[in-house]
Design an enzyme around this catalytic site. Structure first.
Site, PDB file in Angstrom:
ATOM      1  N   ASN A   1       0.870  -1.176   0.000  1.00 43.83           N
ATOM      2  CA  ASN A   1       0.000   0.000   0.000  1.00 43.83           C
ATOM      3  C   ASN A   1       0.909   1.228   0.000  1.00 43.83           C
ATOM      4  O   ASN A   1       1.474   1.583   1.019  1.00 43.83           O
ATOM      5  CB  ASN A   1      -0.884  -0.039   1.260  1.00 43.83           C
ATOM      6  CG  ASN A   1      -1.667   1.245   1.460  1.00 43.83           C
ATOM      7  OD1 ASN A   1      -1.787   2.061   0.537  1.00 43.83           O
ATOM      8  ND2 ASN A   1      -2.197   1.428   2.655  1.00 43.83           N
ATOM      9  N   TRP A   2       1.027   1.839  -1.167  1.00 41.23           N
ATOM     10  CA  TRP A   2       1.981   2.957  -1.291  1.00 41.23           C
ATOM     11  C   TRP A   2       1.457   4.258  -0.692  1.00 41.23           C
ATOM     12  O   TRP A   2       2.175   5.229  -0.603  1.00 41.23           O
ATOM     13  CB  TRP A   2       2.342   3.174  -2.762  1.00 41.23           C
ATOM     14  CG  TRP A   2       3.132   2.045  -3.350  1.00 41.23           C
ATOM     15  CD1 TRP A   2       3.591   0.928  -2.698  1.00 41.23           C
ATOM     16  CD2 TRP A   2       3.559   1.927  -4.708  1.00 41.23           C
ATOM     17  NE1 TRP A   2       4.276   0.134  -3.568  1.00 41.23           N
ATOM     18  CE2 TRP A   2       4.278   0.708  -4.807  1.00 41.23           C
ATOM     19  CE3 TRP A   2       3.412   2.717  -5.845  1.00 41.23           C
ATOM     20  CZ2 TRP A   2       4.841   0.275  -6.013  1.00 41.23           C
ATOM     21  CZ3 TRP A   2       3.967   2.290  -7.040  1.00 41.23           C
ATOM     22  CH2 TRP A   2       4.677   1.084  -7.118  1.00 41.23           C
ATOM     23  N   LYS A   3       0.173   4.289  -0.366  1.00 40.77           N
ATOM     24  CA  LYS A   3      -0.440   5.501   0.188  1.00 40.77           C
ATOM     25  C   LYS A   3      -0.149   6.697  -0.740  1.00 40.77           C
ATOM     26  O   LYS A   3      -0.140   6.521  -1.953  1.00 40.77           O
ATOM     27  CB  LYS A   3       0.066   5.737   1.612  1.00 40.77           C
ATOM     28  CG  LYS A   3      -0.078   4.483   2.479  1.00 40.77           C
ATOM     29  CD  LYS A   3       0.190   4.706   3.934  1.00 40.77           C
ATOM     30  CE  LYS A   3      -0.006   3.396   4.689  1.00 40.77           C
ATOM     31  NZ  LYS A   3       0.127   3.532   6.127  1.00 40.77           N
TER      32      LYS A   3
ATOM     33  N   HIS B   1      -9.382   1.274   4.885  1.00 43.40           N
ATOM     34  CA  HIS B   1      -8.098   1.524   5.557  1.00 43.40           C
ATOM     35  C   HIS B   1      -8.314   2.532   6.691  1.00 43.40           C
ATOM     36  O   HIS B   1      -9.098   3.470   6.545  1.00 43.40           O
ATOM     37  CB  HIS B   1      -7.064   2.053   4.558  1.00 43.40           C
ATOM     38  CG  HIS B   1      -5.691   2.051   5.142  1.00 43.40           C
ATOM     39  ND1 HIS B   1      -5.255   3.042   5.983  1.00 43.40           N
ATOM     40  CD2 HIS B   1      -4.675   1.156   5.054  1.00 43.40           C
ATOM     41  CE1 HIS B   1      -4.018   2.765   6.378  1.00 43.40           C
ATOM     42  NE2 HIS B   1      -3.643   1.622   5.826  1.00 43.40           N
TER      43      HIS B   1
ATOM     44  N   GLU C   1      -6.695   4.966   7.671  1.00 42.00           N
ATOM     45  CA  GLU C   1      -6.466   6.379   7.325  1.00 42.00           C
ATOM     46  C   GLU C   1      -7.689   6.961   6.615  1.00 42.00           C
ATOM     47  O   GLU C   1      -7.992   8.151   6.766  1.00 42.00           O
ATOM     48  CB  GLU C   1      -5.185   6.506   6.484  1.00 42.00           C
ATOM     49  CG  GLU C   1      -3.945   6.322   7.352  1.00 42.00           C
ATOM     50  CD  GLU C   1      -2.741   5.707   6.669  1.00 42.00           C
ATOM     51  OE1 GLU C   1      -2.681   5.709   5.426  1.00 42.00           O
ATOM     52  OE2 GLU C   1      -1.848   5.212   7.384  1.00 42.00           O
TER      53      GLU C   1
ATOM     54  N   GLU D   1      -5.152  -4.609  10.813  1.00 42.17           N
ATOM     55  CA  GLU D   1      -4.138  -3.584  11.014  1.00 42.17           C
ATOM     56  C   GLU D   1      -4.437  -2.787  12.283  1.00 42.17           C
ATOM     57  O   GLU D   1      -5.244  -1.848  12.246  1.00 42.17           O
ATOM     58  CB  GLU D   1      -4.116  -2.625   9.828  1.00 42.17           C
ATOM     59  CG  GLU D   1      -3.781  -3.277   8.517  1.00 42.17           C
ATOM     60  CD  GLU D   1      -3.216  -2.280   7.523  1.00 42.17           C
ATOM     61  OE1 GLU D   1      -2.105  -2.506   7.047  1.00 42.17           O
ATOM     62  OE2 GLU D   1      -3.876  -1.264   7.253  1.00 42.17           O
TER      63      GLU D   1
ATOM     64  N   GLY E   1       2.781   2.472  10.691  1.00 41.01           N
ATOM     65  CA  GLY E   1       3.767   3.517  10.461  1.00 41.01           C
ATOM     66  C   GLY E   1       4.478   3.988  11.724  1.00 41.01           C
ATOM     67  O   GLY E   1       5.158   5.009  11.715  1.00 41.01           O
TER      68      GLY E   1
ATOM     69  N   SER F   1       3.665  -1.858  10.393  1.00 36.98           N
ATOM     70  CA  SER F   1       5.115  -1.934  10.612  1.00 36.98           C
ATOM     71  C   SER F   1       5.705  -3.306  10.266  1.00 36.98           C
ATOM     72  O   SER F   1       6.612  -3.783  10.937  1.00 36.98           O
ATOM     73  CB  SER F   1       5.462  -1.534  12.050  1.00 36.98           C
ATOM     74  OG  SER F   1       5.104  -0.181  12.277  1.00 36.98           O
TER      75      SER F   1
ATOM     76  N   GLY G   1       2.895  -0.898   4.225  1.00 41.68           N
ATOM     77  CA  GLY G   1       3.063   0.485   3.794  1.00 41.68           C
ATOM     78  C   GLY G   1       4.532   0.783   3.530  1.00 41.68           C
ATOM     79  O   GLY G   1       5.065   0.488   2.458  1.00 41.68           O
ATOM     80  N   GLY G   2       5.194   1.321   4.526  1.00 37.77           N
ATOM     81  CA  GLY G   2       6.574   1.814   4.391  1.00 37.77           C
ATOM     82  C   GLY G   2       7.528   0.888   3.668  1.00 37.77           C
ATOM     83  O   GLY G   2       8.218   1.301   2.725  1.00 37.77           O
TER      84      GLY G   2
HETATM   85  P1  PGA Z   1       3.053   0.441   7.533  1.00 33.65           P
HETATM   86  O1  PGA Z   1       1.579   0.668   6.944  1.00 33.65           O
HETATM   87  O2  PGA Z   1       3.548  -0.878   6.972  1.00 33.65           O
HETATM   88  O3  PGA Z   1       3.843   1.606   7.055  1.00 33.65           O
HETATM   89  O4  PGA Z   1       2.915   0.376   9.025  1.00 33.65           O
HETATM   90  C1  PGA Z   1       0.678  -0.400   6.809  1.00 33.65           C
HETATM   91  C2  PGA Z   1      -0.627   0.082   6.229  1.00 33.65           C
HETATM   92  O5  PGA Z   1      -1.106   1.166   6.599  1.00 33.65           O
HETATM   93  O6  PGA Z   1      -1.238  -0.605   5.385  1.00 33.65           O
END
Ligand code: PGA
Length: 256
Positions: A9-11, A94, A96, A166, A172, A213, A234-235
């Site tokens: 997930n590149w956001k 998600h 966010e 999640e 993050g 994470s 994500g990251g």
């Molecule tokens: P993260 O994000 O791996 O940077 O913690 C995961 C996500 O929000 O899908």
């Protein structure tokens, strides 16, 4: 046997040019790991370019969100019809989007149903925040999110759904849930809830990811858990070598 699935997930990261270059670099490095399903979820602006670059390959494309209507006066929104031919998966719910875009369980449910109706596979994200976690509400909250997200989804569509657990406090932050802890919640709050709704067979076939994470250094630990079938990342999914290491770890531990 559940095929592991790793989704990046590149956001709100990477331009069109960066996205296309990234998948061109990534593709040959992850192609050998065919026993793991791999998905990249670039920003909307890069979806067409990435889909084009990956055409005919086995690296799949996901969108990060969608609207539930096919068209209309919804400035800034992207409909399921517009994703046709560009994405196979779509992240829905998600945290966010729930937080910053105020997406409620009802909205998330409409999106899940709209995705399925248009042949898209939703990755339904659920997870508790820190206060809920500390108050001991994790199981009941996550289970209620699963029930609400799946309301009205028929059993025969469940094969097209992935659920991602999640915990918000782990996204993050570098503060990940332990593999044991994550497995327990995935089992009790998600797989058992799906079993209560749809029966044992559907629950046993459902793929459930952990997210929050996840890094090359902890991926194998998560994948070693019986109820964890992959990761929503994500990251670490923004770096080619990390993405490859995640896929490699999943293939080593649990390649179907
Ligand atoms: P993260 O994000 O791996 O940077 O913690 C995961 C996500 O929000 O899908």
């Amino acid at each position: 046997m559940r095929v592991p699935i790793i989704a990046g997930n590149w956001k709100m990261n990477k331009t069109l040019e960066e996205s296309v270059r990234f998948v061109k670099d990534l593709l040959p490095l992850v192609e050998p790991f065919r026993n793991v399903e791999r998905v990249v979820c670039p920003p909307y602006i890069a979806l067409a370019g990435v889909a084009d670059a990956l055409m005919g390959s086995n690296l799949k494309v996901g969108a990060q969100n969608l609207h539930w209507e096919e068209k209309g006066a919804y400035t800034s929104q992207i409909s399921p019809t517009m994703l046709d031919g560009l994405a196979e998966y779509v992240i829905v719910g998600h945290s966010e989007c729930r937080e910053y875009l105020h997406e409620t369980d009802d909205i998330v449910n409409r999106k899940v149903k709209a995705a399925l109706a248009h042949g898209l596979k939703p990755i339904l994200a659920v997870g508790e925040n820190l206060a809920q976690n500390e108050a001991g509400e994790t199981l009941s909250f996550v289970s209620s999110q699963v029930r609400a997200g799946l309301a009205g989804v028929p059993a025969e569509e469940m094969a097209n759904i992935v659920i991602a657990y999640e915990p918000i406090w782990a996204i993050g932050t570098g503060r990940n849930a332990s593999a044991d802890q994550a497995n327990q919640i995935i089992r009790s709050a998600i797989r058992d809830t799906v079993e209560a709704l749809y029966g044992a067979e559907v629950a046993a076939a459902l793929r459930i990811q952990y997210g929050g994470s996840v890094k090359p250094g902890n991926m194998a630990e998560y994948m070693s858990q019986p109820d964890i079938d992959g990761a929503l990342v994500g990251g670490a999914s923004l770096v080619v070598s990390d993405f490859v290491a995640l896929v490699e770890a999943a293939a080593r531990v649990k390649g179907a």
